[in-house]
Design a protein around this motif. Structure first.
Motif, mmCIF file in Angstrom:
data_model
loop_
_atom_site.group_PDB
_atom_site.id
_atom_site.type_symbol
_atom_site.label_atom_id
_atom_site.label_comp_id
_atom_site.label_asym_id
_atom_site.label_seq_id
_atom_site.Cartn_x
_atom_site.Cartn_y
_atom_site.Cartn_z
ATOM 1 N N UNK A 239 0.805 -1.219 0.000
ATOM 2 C CA UNK A 239 0.000 0.000 0.000
ATOM 3 C C UNK A 239 0.837 1.268 0.000
ATOM 4 N N UNK A 240 2.101 1.165 0.474
ATOM 5 C CA UNK A 240 2.997 2.328 0.536
ATOM 6 C C UNK A 240 4.343 1.973 -0.094
ATOM 7 N N UNK A 241 4.365 1.743 -1.402
ATOM 8 C CA UNK A 241 5.609 1.337 -2.055
ATOM 9 C C UNK A 241 6.727 2.341 -1.824
ATOM 10 N N UNK A 242 7.860 1.839 -1.328
ATOM 11 C CA UNK A 242 8.942 2.716 -0.897
ATOM 12 C C UNK A 242 9.512 3.566 -2.025
ATOM 13 N N UNK A 243 9.542 3.032 -3.246
ATOM 14 C CA UNK A 243 10.176 3.746 -4.354
ATOM 15 C C UNK A 243 9.183 4.513 -5.212
ATOM 16 N N UNK A 244 7.950 4.652 -4.731
ATOM 17 C CA UNK A 244 6.943 5.456 -5.422
ATOM 18 C C UNK A 244 6.971 6.860 -4.817
ATOM 19 N N UNK A 245 7.524 7.829 -5.547
ATOM 20 C CA UNK A 245 7.697 9.181 -5.017
ATOM 21 C C UNK A 245 6.369 9.824 -4.653
ATOM 22 N N UNK A 246 5.342 9.599 -5.468
ATOM 23 C CA UNK A 246 4.044 10.207 -5.193
ATOM 24 C C UNK A 246 3.442 9.640 -3.907
ATOM 25 N N UNK A 247 3.613 8.332 -3.686
ATOM 26 C CA UNK A 247 3.098 7.722 -2.457
ATOM 27 C C UNK A 247 3.836 8.246 -1.238
ATOM 28 N N UNK A 248 5.165 8.389 -1.362
ATOM 29 C CA UNK A 248 5.949 8.884 -0.227
ATOM 30 C C UNK A 248 5.568 10.330 0.100
ATOM 31 N N UNK A 249 5.381 11.146 -0.923
ATOM 32 C CA UNK A 249 5.010 12.543 -0.706
ATOM 33 C C UNK A 249 3.624 12.634 -0.072
ATOM 34 N N UNK A 250 2.698 11.827 -0.559
ATOM 35 C CA UNK A 250 1.347 11.811 -0.007
ATOM 36 C C UNK A 250 1.373 11.351 1.447
ATOM 37 N N UNK A 251 2.155 10.296 1.750
ATOM 38 C CA UNK A 251 2.190 9.791 3.121
ATOM 39 C C UNK A 251 2.835 10.805 4.066
ATOM 40 N N UNK A 252 3.805 11.576 3.578
ATOM 41 C CA UNK A 252 4.451 12.581 4.421
ATOM 42 C C UNK A 252 3.424 13.587 4.924
ATOM 43 N N UNK A 253 2.498 13.954 4.074
ATOM 44 C CA UNK A 253 1.437 14.874 4.482
ATOM 45 C C UNK A 253 0.563 14.220 5.556
ATOM 46 N N UNK A 254 0.221 12.941 5.338
ATOM 47 C CA UNK A 254 -0.584 12.211 6.313
ATOM 48 C C UNK A 254 0.148 12.079 7.644
ATOM 49 N N UNK A 255 1.436 11.802 7.562
ATOM 50 C CA UNK A 255 2.239 11.619 8.778
ATOM 51 C C UNK A 255 2.267 12.889 9.620
ATOM 52 N N UNK A 256 2.506 14.006 8.980
ATOM 53 C CA UNK A 256 2.555 15.272 9.706
ATOM 54 C C UNK A 256 1.194 15.651 10.282
ATOM 55 N N UNK A 257 0.145 15.275 9.588
ATOM 56 C CA UNK A 257 -1.202 15.641 10.021
ATOM 57 C C UNK A 257 -1.685 14.788 11.184
ATOM 58 N N UNK A 258 -1.358 13.483 11.156
ATOM 59 C CA UNK A 258 -1.908 12.560 12.151
ATOM 60 C C UNK A 258 -0.866 11.972 13.105
ATOM 61 N N UNK A 259 0.391 12.343 12.956
ATOM 62 C CA UNK A 259 1.422 11.812 13.839
ATOM 63 C C UNK A 259 1.665 10.330 13.644
ATOM 64 N N UNK A 260 1.854 9.908 12.404
ATOM 65 C CA UNK A 260 2.010 8.496 12.074
ATOM 66 C C UNK A 260 3.471 8.057 12.154
ATOM 67 N N UNK A 261 3.671 6.755 12.149
ATOM 68 C CA UNK A 261 5.016 6.183 12.147
ATOM 69 C C UNK A 261 5.637 6.403 10.770
ATOM 70 N N UNK A 262 6.714 7.171 10.716
ATOM 71 C CA UNK A 262 7.308 7.520 9.427
ATOM 72 C C UNK A 262 7.937 6.322 8.728
ATOM 73 N N UNK A 263 8.200 5.242 9.445
ATOM 74 C CA UNK A 263 8.819 4.065 8.832
ATOM 75 C C UNK A 263 7.857 3.278 7.950
ATOM 76 N N UNK A 264 6.579 3.672 7.930
ATOM 77 C CA UNK A 264 5.627 3.028 7.023
ATOM 78 C C UNK A 264 6.097 3.154 5.581
ATOM 79 N N UNK A 265 6.578 4.332 5.213
ATOM 80 C CA UNK A 265 7.004 4.561 3.828
ATOM 81 C C UNK A 265 8.378 3.980 3.537
ATOM 82 N N UNK A 266 8.964 3.280 4.509
ATOM 83 C CA UNK A 266 10.258 2.624 4.311
ATOM 84 C C UNK A 266 10.138 1.119 4.514
ATOM 85 N N UNK A 267 8.927 0.598 4.265
ATOM 86 C CA UNK A 267 8.671 -0.828 4.496
ATOM 87 C C UNK A 267 9.081 -1.716 3.336
ATOM 88 N N UNK A 268 9.575 -1.113 2.252
ATOM 89 C CA UNK A 268 10.011 -1.912 1.119
ATOM 90 C C UNK A 268 9.138 -1.730 -0.101
#
Length: 350
Positions: A239-268
């Protein structure tokens, strides 16, 4: 002894020192982190969950005789870890240790503190969750026997979907970002593994467990069924492919908004072969249902129509038709305006 002293502080204190943070993570996650090298991305998201769970349960009162420090609750977790531990044995040991508890409340207090210990150890909502309950989430009732047996039963491999769903392809478009932006599902970030990938509210919301750091440090936890943690991490990679730039950028916004674990986008990142649904045995059914909802979702706004590239022929056909329609309207308006000028000039010729 240093770890023990760092844990001997008030468990109701909302602020944790770096020494206490390291002591909790070293004990529960099997780490060896020193305060001088502690970094926020290691366990701050989990420790926030840890503090919230303690506050929600212990602030109701009555637990002073059982738990007052972090060391007290971690001692109960250590008993949970014992290979022959059962709920009955743990309850008996707590009754023996705290004989002065009020007889009319001892059973309730002991059960609630055991459930709290399970939540802190495994991030699974166990018990009635009278305090801090989130609407829509599921909890697990552990009333007797070994906890490991209950989890094996709860997370047993399940491949019950019809064949037409079993053979579905989890393509590269099947990401959390597209599930929200294209299918219009609202993502509910959860700290309860039980809710991971569960559709809620008439299939309009999807719960996603985001504690990747917790999963990474519990791969060898024998209380979970073998392979369960690894597969849960692979669902995050899907769901969060590490090498998909658009997914990583989108998740960064979610992370900052909801205080999520940033390692989700580094799961492989999963290969085409690894994205076959047959490779998922624990989350097979929920992934199949989610993919079916994703495939059947129809765009309802112009933005969704523009982002929806699942059926490229249909996408091109729609936008070609839309452009033709807009051009027709545009030129039609020009002809109307031109015709109006001609009529005006005919009546008011100079």
């Amino acid at each position: 002894m240093a770890i023990q002293s760092d844990l001997n502080c008030d468990i109701r204190e909302p602020y944790l020192t770096n020494n206490t943070r390291c002591a909790i993570l070293n004990t529960l996650w099997g780490l060896n982190v020193v305060p001088q090298r502690y970094s926020q991305d290691l366990g701050d998201v989990y420790l926030r969950y840890y503090s919230e769970q303690c506050m929600n349960t212990l602030n109701s009162g009555g637990f002073e005789g059982i738990v007052s420090t972090h060391a007290d609750i971690i001692q109960i977790i250590e008993r949970l870890r014992e290979p022959n531990s059962t709920r009955e044995r743990l309850k008996d040991s707590l009754r023996d240790k705290f004989p002065d508890l009020p007889s009319d409340k001892s059973e309730v207090l002991i059960c609630e503190i055991i459930d709290l210990a399970v939540r802190l150890w495994l991030m699974i909502d166990v018990g009635e969750m009278l305090h801090g309950f989130i609407p829509g989430q599921k909890s697990l009732r552990w009333e007797q026997g070994a906890l490991a047996d209950l989890l094996v039963k709860r997370f047993s491999p399940s491949v019950a979907m019809p064949m037409r769903v079993v053979r579905v392809k989890l393509d590269r478009l099947f990401t959390a970002r597209n599930i929200e932006r294209i299918a219009g599902l609202q993502i509910v970030w959860t700290s309860n593994i039980l809710d991971h990938l569960r559709l809620m509210v008439d299939d309009t919301r999807i719960a996603i467990y985001h504690h990747a750091s917790f999963l990474e440090h519990h791969k060898s936890n024998p209380v979970f069924p073998q392979g369960f943690i690894d597969e849960t991490i692979r669902t995050l990679s899907l769901l969060f492919p590490q090498y998909d730039k658009k997914s990583r950028k989108w998740f960064k916004v979610q992370q900052n908004k909801y205080g999520l674990d940033e390692n989700v986008s580094a799961s492989g990142h999963l290969t085409t072969e690894e994205r076959q649904i047959e490779n998922f045995i624990f989350w097979h059914d929920r992934l199949g249902i989610l993919k079916q909802v994703f495939d059947e979702a129809e765009p309802s706004t112009i933005g969704q129509w523009w982002r929806d590239r699942r059926r490229r022929v249909q996408w091109y056909t729609f936008w070609v038709a839309a452009i033709v329609l807009m051009l027709t309207i545009f030129f039609g308006m020009i002809q109307c305006i031109e015709g109006g000028f001609q009529v005006y000039k005919a009546y008011y010729a100079s």
